[in-house]
Structures are given as structure tokens and as C-alpha cells.
Design an enzyme around this catalytic site. Structure first.
Site, mmCIF file in Angstrom:
data_model
loop_
_atom_site.group_PDB
_atom_site.id
_atom_site.type_symbol
_atom_site.label_atom_id
_atom_site.label_comp_id
_atom_site.label_asym_id
_atom_site.label_seq_id
_atom_site.Cartn_x
_atom_site.Cartn_y
_atom_site.Cartn_z
ATOM 1 N N ILE A 1 0.764 -1.219 -0.140
ATOM 2 C CA ILE A 1 -0.095 -0.090 0.056
ATOM 3 C C ILE A 1 0.864 1.387 0.069
ATOM 4 O O ILE A 1 1.578 1.358 0.835
ATOM 5 C CB ILE A 1 -0.870 0.016 1.192
ATOM 6 C CG1 ILE A 1 -1.999 -1.104 1.139
ATOM 7 C CG2 ILE A 1 -1.618 1.210 1.430
ATOM 8 C CD1 ILE A 1 -3.019 -1.328 2.369
ATOM 9 N N CYS A 2 0.619 2.011 -0.953
ATOM 10 C CA CYS A 2 1.242 3.303 -1.055
ATOM 11 C C CYS A 2 2.862 3.037 -1.006
ATOM 12 O O CYS A 2 3.365 2.574 -1.838
ATOM 13 C CB CYS A 2 0.860 4.283 0.114
ATOM 14 S SG CYS A 2 1.407 6.304 -0.142
ATOM 15 N N GLN A 3 3.488 3.721 -0.354
ATOM 16 C CA GLN A 3 4.899 3.521 -0.033
ATOM 17 C C GLN A 3 5.327 2.040 -0.020
ATOM 18 O O GLN A 3 6.304 1.513 -0.388
ATOM 19 C CB GLN A 3 5.559 4.468 0.988
ATOM 20 C CG GLN A 3 7.107 4.343 1.269
ATOM 21 C CD GLN A 3 7.615 5.011 2.563
ATOM 22 O OE1 GLN A 3 6.822 4.869 3.502
ATOM 23 N NE2 GLN A 3 8.651 5.496 2.259
ATOM 24 N N GLY B 1 3.654 -0.352 -1.202
ATOM 25 C CA GLY B 1 3.434 -0.734 -2.354
ATOM 26 C C GLY B 1 4.784 -0.703 -3.236
ATOM 27 O O GLY B 1 5.379 -1.597 -4.002
#
Lengths: 354, 365
Positions: free
Chosen positions: A146-148, A150
Site C-alpha cells: 500500500i502506497c509507499q 507498494g
């Protein structure tokens, strides 16, 4: 004809209504219980310094053999994925039959100032993955970044392709130089070495201030004017405060990891352009062979959709799918639409590849 | 006073009276003198009194502070809009309403430097406590140095000599950095002010679009939301400009130089007092991290070696057992006479007897 036709009586009624809301708020605010988040039962199954690997317990046993590991960003706490009973990605994934694990990176302090991306990705993340591979008796696991987190998961999948069976990325930046990426724009002229050498760990308050200034009037003013509307509603007020707590209860960022992330990802755009190394290991997105599901939010002001869409042409996997979610960076976890759409989509995609 | 002016005054007085009556029923009293002369008493003043009902230091006080700070702007806007809707303050055009909005954000008592700059006010309000401490320090510095900047800069360039020359050079560097930071902050604030002004322009432009029949805004909230959209659009455009990127980077870098030089000064003082310095602590922290990393690598490597060795031993034991099992029926001799292919390494525990050894399948797990 003028552009505004405000009847004095209506305006006064609005003012009086606001008074009533505030007065009711005086009672509601006093009756609130302390705000908590993270609702699904979980068990710490592995610890590594301040990092904890949790296994969530659903109401029924998982039907999927391959564990699903959620790798969250270092910024903010990971409980956005399990905020409250009716807003929980985790709970809905469990209900679908997934066996869900989550890495909680903890709150770095001064002693963690020199943690690098190598420590995080080749160290903590790899050891968590190895723990799951061993405990489940599988060669590879399903990874949801997720996000960073990811971006970390992409690096990991590139370095250790044999350890990832399926990769799901959510609101993950890949191209850090899209023209609408305000955060990236702001850090291009930043002297990151001076910044990190001066601050050490990057304070959470500073990070949050920076995020608020992306949309200052909406996030720091309009939101709180809107809060008056729900001051007389205990449940909605608790939901609001829970979100507030999540937003501002943030960990500091380990200085060295921050330095490298800003230099290599935000300034150098190396994840997409190439030339990225994590420790002594080269990252090449073409090396990712696992099936990839890329989910991004169409109204994301932190990770613009174009930043995520870039993965399609960059990744080596021949099995690539993407979902454009109608919502924002946070709404993709907590909105009603997200509860209905996102977990089933992830589960269905994984199930086809189990 | 003309009839129309008198009518407005009467209407306004009546509305204001009802507004404050509403608050009185909630335990909030109108400002002193209200009802006699001052129908224009600022409505947002009630919010301050409301917030005092909560006291300080409790878990809700932060929420109350936030609500109060922002609701005050909104209520001030409401009062300004209501005033205009009664025919005061303009001809009802988009320009007149924009002026009313602008006035609504200029709350009496606020820092005059922030007038007509709601975005700047917003930024100042949201600063975290840590940043606020630094900003306050810089504000004090700016007030003190501002008028003498040129003189100070020429002084900072003077050569240093003598016993204290190293100290003087440090102080000069800090002074120069402070002035530089002030300059960069001014450049940044100029862009923020420009953003506020462009926000008003956009608002006026958006309002003009609402002049056609059926598109009029009919509530203060709708006006407020349109203003927010306008302000965000204007800010977004500026914040994505090359100029902003350079100014922002320069401001942050300048602040870091100041902080860094301040840390150096503090170190000088603490070293004199025999207190461990930040630099020393960083050295220790770096060493700790390296040790921690090495320890983990060693443990993992050891763990892998050990696992391999255990697996080899288990395989050897299994082979021995198999040999024993194979030898018994054929020879009918005691097991100790069976040939042994290899032995456990010296110092390693001997293989368990055949009766208690775990099955091969299990030992491979």
C-alpha cells in the site's frame, strides 16, 4: 441579476442552526469515549526489533492456502486498513476467505535513525515473508503493498521474484515525476542531505503539516466547518475523531530511509527509470514475474493516478490487471464503496491465481 | 439618516438581536454594550465564549479549538454576507460580494499582516507545535533585525581574528543564515499572499458565472464552499509552478541551515558543560545500528548453517537406521556390528536409538 440571493431570514436560520449544533456539541463532545482503531482480533506471530507481524483472526477459518501479507507505508500507521468495524479492508478480506497478515513497522526513535531501505526491504520485509513461507510451508506468498509499502513490495518482488506468488499494489507510486504530483514537485529542490542531517528522524508533525499544505483550505478549514454539522451525532463524531487520530497519530520517519526514498524515488525516479539499488541488490521492475493487480484511486491527491498507471508498461509480468477506483487516497479503504468493491475484487483476482 | 438606511439598521438590529438571543439561551452572553449601540458586534465573538465552556487540557479541547478557529472565520463570513444581503456594502454584483467575502475573513483583532490573506492565516493556524516554536523564534528575530538588516549583513562579512575567531565565524555564519532564511520566507509568503489574491479573483469569476437565472447561490455555506474551491484552485496552480518549487526548496533549505547552525551552537555550550552532544549521540546511534545489522546477518547466517548441519545429521542418522534395519534380518547379529558409513562430528550428540528416533518425514520439516 446578482450571483447570490441569500434571504436574510434563511441566513439567520443557518446561523441559529449552527448555534444549536455547537451547543449540542458541547454535550456530545463530553460524552465521547476515548478513540481507538484496529478492530479485528489479531495475534503477533513474529517480532523483529520494533517491527511486528500480525495475523488477523476472522470469524471463520481461511479458505485460501497462500497467506496474504499487507505491507503498509512507513508514513502513518497501518490501521487505516482496519479502522473500524464497518470500515475494514482486513475484515472484508477475511470474510472472503483470505489469511491476512500485516506488518506494523512501529514507531522509530533515535536509535532507528540509521535504518536504511536495505534494512526495511531486504531485512524486515524479507524476514517477515520468509517467516510466512516457512510457517505455511509454501515457496511464495501473496503480497499486498500500500502506497509507499507498494513501492517496497515492487522492489521486493523484483529482488526476490521466487518469494512472491501474486502481487497486489494499492495507491502505489511508480512514476514519481508526473506533472500533477505536488509532493514530488516540492522536494525536487530540497537539499535532502542537509534536511536529514539536521533533523535526524523526520518528525511526524512535519510530515503531516506537509500533507495538509497540499490542500490547505480544504483540509484545515472546510473540514472543520463541516465538522459542526455532525457535532450533535455521537456516532459520526466518533468516526470523524477516529480518522483524525489515524491521520495525526503518525510515526516519525527513520532519517536514512527517508533520505534514500526522497533521493532515489522522488528526485531520481529510479523505480521507473532504472538504476535503483536496495542495499547491494538491483531493482528492475521487468524482473517481476508474478501476476500483478494494480489498484489506484482516481481522485488521489497524494499519489496521482498517472503515477500508479505507469506500472503497466514498466512491470515484467505478463499477467497484469488494474482497477481504477472512484475515490481518494483514503477513501479507497474507508468509503462505503470501497468496502463493497475493493476486497471482493482482490479476493476474486487472487482466487483465480491460487 | 435616510429611510432606507434606517430600515437596514432596524432589520439588522432585529437579526442581530435574535442571533445573540439564541446564544444567550446556550449560556453565552453578547458583548458588553450590545443592544444599545453596537448591532455590528462581531458574531464570531460568541465562538470564543462557547469554547470556554470546555475549559482546557481535556481530550476534547483540541477538537473544540479547531472547530472554534474555523467556525469563527465561517461565522464572520456569515455576518458579512448577511450584511450584504440586506443591501449594505455594494450593488449585489460579483465584485461587491467578493469584497464582502474578503471583509468577512478580516476578523477584528487578527494580525494586520494577515489581512486579505486567508491562506496565510490558515498556514499560520495549522503549524504544529514544534514548527511554531521555531517560527516564533524567527518572528522575534525578524522584528529585531528587520530595520538593521543591511548594517547587520555588512557586519557579518567582517573578518574574524584572535582567540575567539572560530567562535565569531560560527556566529557570523548563523547570522547570515538567519537573514537568508528570513529572505526566503518572505519570498514564500509573497507567493502565499499572491495565492490568496488569485483565490479572490477566481471566486469573483466563478460568482459571475452564477449571475444567470437559476444558478444563484442561496446560502452562506454555498458561498463558502465556492470560495474554498476557488482558493484551492489558485493555490494548486501556484504550488505546481516552477517558481514555487524553487522558492519552497530554498526556504526549507535555508531553515535547515539555521537549525543546523543552531545545533552547532548548542553543542558548543553543552560540550563546555560536559554534557554529551548530538554529534556524539549520532555516532553512538550509527554504531548501534551497524551492530544490530551485523548481529542479524550473523544470526541468520548461523541459523542457515545450523539448519543445514542438523539436516545433514538427520539424514545421516536416517541412513544409519536404514543400514541397521537392513542388516538385522540378514545377519541376525547385534546392531553394533553393522558397518557404519560415517560418524557424527566430534562433539555432536550421538544419534538417537532406533526406537525413539522421529520418522524421516517429520524430521525433514
Amino acid at each position: 441579476m446578482g450571483p447570490i440571493r441569500i434571504e436574510p431570514q434563511k441566513a439567520l436560520d443557518d446561523a441559529l442552526k449552527l448555534q444549536q449544533k455547537l451547543s449540542a456539541g458541547a454535550q456530545t463532545l463530553r460524552s465521547l469515549d476515548p478513540v481507538t482503531f484496529g478492530v479485528t482480533p489479531k495475534e503477533a506471530v513474529y517480532k523483529d526489533d520494533k517491527v511486528t507481524l500480525y495475523r488477523f483472526k476472522g470469524e471463520r477459518a481461511p479458505t485460501q492456502k497462500t497467506p496474504l501479507l499487507i505491507c503498509y507505508a512507513l508514513v502513518n500507521t497501518p490501521y487505516m486498513v482496519d479502522l473500524q468495524d464497518d470500515r475494514s479492508l482486513v475484515k472484508n478480506l477475511l470474510a472472503q476467505g483470505q489469511d491476512v497478515y500485516l506488518i506494523d513497522w512501529g514507531y522509530p526513535d533515535g536509535s532507528d535513525k540509521y535504518l536504511t531501505l536495505d534494512d526495511y526491504i531486504n531485512g524486515y520485509l524479507r524476514r517477515c515473508v520468509d517467516f510466512l513461507r516457512k510457517s505455511h510451508g509454501v515457496d511464495a506468498i501473496n503480497l499486498l503493498g500500500i502506497c509507499q509499502g507498494g513501492a517496497f513490495s515492487l522492489c521486493f518482488s523484483s529482488i526476490y521474484p521466487d518469494k512472491v506468488k501474486n502481487l497486489v499494489t494499492m495507491v502505489t507510486p511508480v512514476d514519481f515525476h508526473t506533472p500533477d504530483n505536488m509532493l514530488s514537485h516540492w522536494v525536487q529542490d530540497l537539499d535532502v542531505d542537509l534536511f536529514v542531517d539536521t533533523l535526524g528522524n523526520i518528525p511526524a508533525d512535519l510530515m503531516n503539516y506537509c500533507y495538509l499544505t497540499l490542500k490547505p483550505m480544504r483540509l484545515n478549514q472546510q473540514k472543520y466547518v463541516g465538522l459542526v454539522d455532525i457535532l450533535d451525532n455521537k456516532t459520526e463524531l466518533e468516526n470523524f475523531l477516529r480518522m483524525e487520530k489515524w491521520i495525526f497519530d503518525s510515526p516519525d520517519q527513520a532519517g536514512e530511509a527517508f533520505r534514500q526514498f526522497i533521493k532515489d524515488f522522488y528526485q531520481g525516479n529510479k523505480l521507473l527509470k532504472g538504476g535503483l539499488s536496495i542495499g547491494d541488490k538491483r531493482v528492475d521492475l521487468k524482473n517481476i514475474s508474478a501476476p500483478v493487480l494494480n489498484i489506484f484511486a482516481e481522485q488521489d491527491h497524494l499519489v496521482p493516478p498517472a503515477a500508479s498507471r505507469a506500472l503497466k508498461d514498466a512491470v515484467g509480468s505478463s499477467d497484469y490487471s488494474q482497477i481504477a477506483f472512484k475515490g481518494g487516497h483514503i477513501g479507497i479503504y474507508v468509503s462505503g464503496r470501497a468496502q463493497r468493491e475493493v476486497p471482493p475484487a482482490i479476493h476474486e483476482w487472487l482466487a483465480k491465481r491460487s | 439618516m435616510s429611510n432606507s438606511a434606517q430600515d437596514w439598521m432596524n432589520q439588522w438590529q432585529a437579526l442581530a438581536q435574535r442571533y445573540w438571543d439564541g446564544w444567550k439561551s446556550q449560556g453565552v452572553t453578547p458583548p458588553a454594550g450590545f443592544g444599545k449601540l453596537d448591532a455590528n458586534a462581531p458574531w464570531q465573538a460568541a465562538l470564543d465564549q462557547w469554547s470556554q465552556l470546555f475549559g482546557k487540557g481535556n481530550s476534547q479541547s483540541d477538537v473544540v479549538d479547531r472547530v472554534t478557529a474555523n467556525a469563527k472565520s465561517y461565522v464572520s463570513l456569515m455576518q458579512s454576507m448577511l450584511n450584504s444581503s440586506l443591501g449594505q456594502g455594494g450593488d449585489g454584483s460579483a465584485a461587491a460580494w467578493t469584497e464582502a467575502l474578503r471583509n468577512g475573513f478580516n476578523i477584528p483583532g487578527m494580525d494586520p499582516a494577515m489581512w486579505n490573506n486567508p491562506l496565510g492565516t490558515n498556514f499560520r493556524d495549522m503549524a504544529g507545535q514544534g514548527a511554531k516554536g521555531f517560527e516564533q523564534l524567527m518572528a522575534e528575530f525578524s522584528r529585531g533585525v528587520g530595520p538593521f538588516k543591511q548594517e547587520m549583513l555588512s557586519g557579518l562579512g567582517m573578518p574574524a581574528f584572535g582567540l575567539a575567531r572560530e567562535h565569531q565565524e560560527r556566529w557570523q555564519a548563523l547570522g547570515t543564515a538567519l537573514v537568508e532564511y528570513q529572505e526566503q520566507t518572505n519570498r514564500y509568503n509573497t507567493l502565499i499572499l499572491k495565492s490568496s489574491q488569485q483565490g479572490f479573483e477566481r471566486f469573483q469569476s466563478k460568482l459571475a458565472e452564477r449571475e444567470e437565472p437559476g444558478r444563484q447561490l442561496d446560502s452562506v455555506r454555498a458561498v463558502y464552499d465556492l470560495w474554498i474551491d476557488s482558493a484551492e484552485e489558485a493555490y494548486g496552480e501556484i504550488a505546481l509552478s516552477d517558481e514555487f518549487r524553487k522558492v519552497y526548496g530554498a526556504m526549507v533549505n535555508a531553515q535547515m541551515r539555521v537549525r543546523s547552525l543552531m545545533q552547532l551552537e548548542v553543542e558548543q555550550q553543552t560540550r563546555q558543560l560536559g554534557i554529551p552532544t548530538r554529534t556524539e549521540l549520532k555516532g553512538v546511534e550509527k554504531s548501534v545500528q551497524e551492530l544490530r545489522r551485523n548481529l542479524k546477518n550473523t544470526q541468520e547466517a548461523g541459523s542457515i548453517d545450523l539448519a543445514g548441519e542438523i539436516a545433514a545429521l538427520r539424514a545421516e542418522v536416517a541412513a544409519l537406521k536404514q543400514q541397521l534395519a537392513d542388516a538385522r534380518p540378514a545377519a541376525g547379529k547385534p546392531a553394533e556390528s553393522a558397518p557404519v558409513a560415517s560418524k557424527p562430528a566430534a562433539g555432536k550428540p550421538a544419534a538417537a536409538d532406533a526406537g525413539t528416533a522421529a520418522p524421516t518425514k517429520k524430521t525433514k520439516r
